[in-house]
Enzyme design. Sequence first.
Site, mmCIF file in Angstrom:
data_model
loop_
_atom_site.group_PDB
_atom_site.id
_atom_site.type_symbol
_atom_site.label_atom_id
_atom_site.label_comp_id
_atom_site.label_asym_id
_atom_site.label_seq_id
_atom_site.Cartn_x
_atom_site.Cartn_y
_atom_site.Cartn_z
ATOM 1 N N SER A 1 0.831 -1.195 0.000
ATOM 2 C CA SER A 1 0.000 0.000 0.000
ATOM 3 C C SER A 1 0.873 1.256 0.000
ATOM 4 C CB SER A 1 -0.958 -0.006 1.198
ATOM 5 O OG SER A 1 -1.956 0.984 1.027
ATOM 6 N N LYS B 1 -0.499 7.498 0.158
ATOM 7 C CA LYS B 1 -1.637 8.192 -0.467
ATOM 8 C C LYS B 1 -2.971 7.646 0.050
ATOM 9 C CE LYS B 1 1.532 9.909 -3.320
ATOM 10 N NZ LYS B 1 2.697 9.106 -2.903
ATOM 11 N N GLY C 1 14.157 5.891 -7.606
ATOM 12 C CA GLY C 1 14.691 5.122 -8.723
ATOM 13 C C GLY C 1 13.743 4.104 -9.304
ATOM 14 N N SER C 2 12.559 3.943 -8.712
ATOM 15 C CA SER C 2 11.590 2.999 -9.275
ATOM 16 C C SER C 2 10.965 3.593 -10.536
ATOM 17 C CB SER C 2 10.502 2.671 -8.250
ATOM 18 O OG SER C 2 9.793 3.849 -7.898
#
Length: 261
Positions: free
Chosen positions: A43, A46, A88-89
């Site tokens: 999760s 947000k 970096g994702s």
Amino acid sequence: AAYKHVPMMEANTIAAVENNVFGTKNLIDASLKAQVKRFVLISTDKAVEARCVYGATKQLSELMVMDAQTRAQKDSHYIVVRFGNVLGSRGSILPLFKEQIAAGGPVTVTDPEAKRFFMTIPEACSLVLKAGGTGNGGDSYILDMGEAVLIRELAEQVIRFMGHIPNKDIQIEYIGLRPGERLEEKLHAPDEQLEESGSARILRLKRPAMTINIKEAIELLEPCCFPLDKQIALYRNRKALRERLRSLIPSLEEKPLEPEY
């Protein structure tokens, strides 16, 4: 996985609910049927007091996992792990900054006061695996992400790291918050309490009693995403879907729909 892009989900409510809510439901149903021993939902911050469609779908997904635990076998563990942004994702801000700097700028930041929680890919992976592998069924966990970071300071650091001087060699341009975004994120709501989990950098989340009936929530959203004969007028009705989603997650902002991409 989930559709995670906040402004894009704001503009594509139906796709967000189809994937994030009904995709989670499909996985839960299959896992319950197969008597899966460990189910871990990834999760997001947000989902806390969710204001955007993405956050609302993930908050509902968290509750679906909690409900699944009540229907699972005693030796099965349905777990939620919540955390913030991963540096970096794919789709994250760091690759974007690097591309903008390589092109000569400007580097775009939404607001000078915007803050986010960050951790690295290795940190996120190792902590998620640990929480998911050792956690108890029905528990929710938050990864300790330290202090929130000002996005403009991160932009300045990346510019310097790449050998330039901020606002001299490479300009920083403030473009304003995008649809669904807020200045700061929270990792837990006021009615949620944090406890030690026994593992470093992993905190257990003590949640209030669930007030949403998951079966009824799914039935409420379903006609807007799937062509049910008796409620065909609701199919792909974005206005109705947002209203129904907001009836389940009242913190979701009431606002005009963004144009579809």
